[in-house]
Write a protein that holds these residues in place. Structure first.
Motif, PDB file in Angstrom:
ATOM      1  N   PRO A  21       0.761  -1.121   0.056  1.00 40.42           N
ATOM      2  CA  PRO A  21      -0.118   0.016  -0.003  1.00 40.42           C
ATOM      3  C   PRO A  21       0.759   1.232  -0.071  1.00 40.42           C
ATOM      4  N   ILE A  22       1.830   1.065   0.680  1.00 37.03           N
ATOM      5  CA  ILE A  22       3.014   2.471   0.828  1.00 37.03           C
ATOM      6  C   ILE A  22       3.438   2.797  -0.921  1.00 37.03           C
ATOM      7  N   GLN A  23       3.910   1.558  -1.276  1.00 38.59           N
ATOM      8  CA  GLN A  23       4.301   1.615  -2.707  1.00 38.59           C
ATOM      9  C   GLN A  23       3.379   2.254  -3.567  1.00 38.59           C
ATOM     10  N   LYS A  38       3.139   5.951  -5.883  1.00 39.21           N
ATOM     11  CA  LYS A  38       2.918   5.994  -7.336  1.00 39.21           C
ATOM     12  C   LYS A  38       1.772   6.901  -7.517  1.00 39.21           C
ATOM     13  N   THR A  39       0.778   7.036  -6.691  1.00 35.75           N
ATOM     14  CA  THR A  39      -0.268   7.874  -6.770  1.00 35.75           C
ATOM     15  C   THR A  39       0.235   9.395  -6.590  1.00 35.75           C
ATOM     16  N   LEU A  40       1.045   9.513  -5.741  1.00 37.78           N
ATOM     17  CA  LEU A  40       1.709  11.241  -5.687  1.00 37.78           C
ATOM     18  C   LEU A  40       2.228  11.484  -6.658  1.00 37.78           C
ATOM     19  N   ILE A 100      15.884  11.149   5.138  1.00 31.83           N
ATOM     20  CA  ILE A 100      15.452   9.871   5.503  1.00 31.83           C
ATOM     21  C   ILE A 100      14.273  10.162   6.299  1.00 31.83           C
ATOM     22  N   LEU A 101      13.107   9.634   5.672  1.00 31.91           N
ATOM     23  CA  LEU A 101      11.856   9.889   5.988  1.00 31.91           C
ATOM     24  C   LEU A 101      11.111   8.629   6.365  1.00 31.91           C
ATOM     25  N   SER A 102      10.222   8.742   7.529  1.00 29.89           N
ATOM     26  CA  SER A 102       9.317   7.611   7.727  1.00 29.89           C
ATOM     27  C   SER A 102       8.063   7.377   6.652  1.00 29.89           C
ATOM     28  N   THR A 103       7.763   6.284   6.366  1.00 31.11           N
ATOM     29  CA  THR A 103       6.633   6.047   5.560  1.00 31.11           C
ATOM     30  C   THR A 103       5.244   6.767   5.757  1.00 31.11           C
TER      31      THR A 103
END
Length: 518
Positions: free
Chosen positions: A309-311, A315-317, A362-365
């Motif tokens: 779902p994160i991936q 892609k939507t963004l 470096i960011l959190s999901t």
């Protein structure tokens, strides 16, 4: 007179405590963001009261000269207060301006922004609210991409060349067109280095009006002040020191400007140090804000989340934000690494170590989950705080090291990797070997040796001072390190050579500091 009064007002705002909003009493510098506060307010702080950036594990820096500078500012303000007019007073409070910038940075875009115009609107908003001091503003991101930042084969910009040739009008034009006065060429020189070496006091003075950092080290970690002393440019030395040049900055041999100066030059240094009229805090804050805005300009993401779902959301963004791009591999083109994390803590892996070394975000999901088709969340709210179980703030310290144009973490360090030819499983998510470690060390500015160093015959060219070693610490003059996986004999613990476990090396990267060995 107006120019002087405006400069004085800017200095007053610079020395204003971010907690009590008054001129600082016994000021200390917050290392997370370079803002000043009164020492008495520090005890209960967990983050900067102005910009909300969390305090680091070495939260403050004390400099006795600051207190003297604040007192001098107060006296000058009393003397010249009768001459103040509306035209000469800076109406925009630096504190409120910085606060607005950070609040806007946290929002990044408003809900009413149109999809295609969100990035452009954000840039205008952030740039328009950068603190209004008497100094000319540095360039916006749109200007930085123009011809003024093109480089020749030596990595020099037009500003480098013009400073070296002493073309005052051309330098002024380039600065007004948005040229970055802090850019390094391939050798490591900045335009300020070039102006100093040419002995051009007028160019040095001009550069200092454009948020130029005076303590950026060049080749052999020589700062502009080192160069000015070597070339015996007395007026330039005085100007640099009164604008915040560090008298104790060490070059690669451990030499400081105050050590290099003798006779009359030393008196000039000492007198100038008592009459500092401008610290570097305002410049650093301004440049950091500009750089954060630039980081938003062109986002290249490498996402290592294991959740589909994160991936898919990422892609939507990318379909709704033209400034967001997905990278299939971790290359130096990546600007943002997205990882699975829990309350700002992530598990260690090679990509995260590389991200810290490369000084990228470096960011959190959670950044992906909270961002929408119309709004990209601010990076700083989702930045990783630590690796494993501890808040090291390595990514934050690494980014600010890049903003300040300082050498890499292992600059001045030579490493021999002992018995690390085979894969070594640190954890289920991190497996290392000699090749991988060598790449990390080199990318962090260190040197990997092919042979075990002989403590009795270190080559002259390798007798360097680690740039990031703690002053007065155990590694202050330690240029050589033997890194072992299991026990190593003899167990060297000399001032210039130490044998340390691989866990120490990893801790240095995770904290982004040259850690004191136990």
């Amino acid at each position: 007179m107006n120019s002087f009064l405006m400069a004085l007002e800017a200095v007053k705002q610079d020395y204003t405590c971010r907690a009590c909003k008054q001129l600082c009493k016994k000021p200390v510098t917050l290392m997370c963001c370079f803002h000043y506060i009164c020492e008495e307010h520090f005890e209960d702080l967990t983050k900067c009261p102005s910009c909300d950036i969390p305090l680091l594990d070495k939260p403050i820096f004390k400099d006795d000269r600051l207190d003297a500078s604040v007192k001098s500012t107060i006296e000058l303000d009393k003397i010249f207060s009768p001459y103040k007019t509306e035209a000469s007073t800076i109406h925009l409070s630096k504190e409120s301006s910085i606060s607005k910038v950070n609040k806007n940075a946290k929002k990044h875009t408003t809900k009413t922004m149109e999809k295609e115009n969100s990035k452009t609107t954000l840039h205008k908003k952030v740039i328009s609210e950068i603190p209004n001091t008497s100094l000319p503003a540095t360039a916006t991101s749109s200007k930085l991409t123009r011809k003024v930042e093109k480089r020749n084969k030596k990595g020099e910009t037009a500003l480098h060349v013009s400073c070296r040739l002493g073309k005052t009008d051309r330098v002024r034009q380039l600065l007004n067109d948005g040229a970055n006065s802090n850019t390094k060429d391939n050798a490591g020189w900045t335009p300020l280095h070039e102006a100093v070496q040419s002995g051009r006091l007028d160019l040095v003075r001009l550069l200092l009006q454009y948020n130029t950092l005076v303590n950026v080290p060049g080749p052999d970690n020589e700062t502009p002040l080192h160069e000015a002393i070597r070339y015996n440019h007395r007026d330039i030395v005085n100007l640099l020191v009164t604008h915040g040049a560090d008298l104790d900055a060490k070059n690669s041999k451990g030499e400081t400007p105050i050590q290099l100066a003798t006779g009359e030059m030393r008196k000039i240094l000492e007198t100038a140090a008592e009459n500092v009229i401008h610290s570097q805090t305002a410049n650093l804050s301004h440049i950091s804000l500009i750089q954060m805005e630039l980081d938003f300009d062109d986002i290249h993401i490498y996402c290592i989340s294991k959740y589909n779902p994160i991936q898919n959301k990422l892609k939507t963004l990318t379909k709704h934000h033209k400034n967001v791009h997905i990278e299939p591999k971790f290359t130096k083109q990546v600007t943002h690494l997205i990882v699975d994390a829990n309350e700002g803590i992530c598990l260690p892996n090679l990509d995260i170590l590389k991200g810290i070394i490369y000084s990228i975000w470096i960011l959190s999901t959670d950044w992906i989950l909270k961002s929408t088709e119309n709004n990209l969340e601010p990076f700083i709210d989702y930045e990783i705080k630590g690796v494993g179980t501890i808040n090291f703030n390595g990514p934050i310290k690494s980014r600010y090291n890049k903003y300040k144009q300082l050498p890499g973490l292992f600059n001045g360090c030579h490493f021999y990797l002992y018995n690390l030819n085979t894969n070594y499983e640190i954890s289920k998510t991190l497996i290392l070997n000699k090749t991988i470690l060598s790449k990390l060390i080199i990318d962090a500015g260190g040197v990997v040796l092919r042979r075990i160093p002989n403590p009795e015959s270190i080559p002259e060219t390798e007798r360097l001072v680690p740039y990031h070693a703690k002053k007065g610490g155990k590694l202050e003059i330690c240029s050589h390190y033997i890194i072992f996986r299991d026990m190593y004999e003899p167990m060297y613990n000399m001032k210039h050579l130490k044998a340390l476990p691989i866990s120490w090396l990893l801790e240095c990267i995770e904290k982004y500091e040259l850690c004191e060995p136990e």
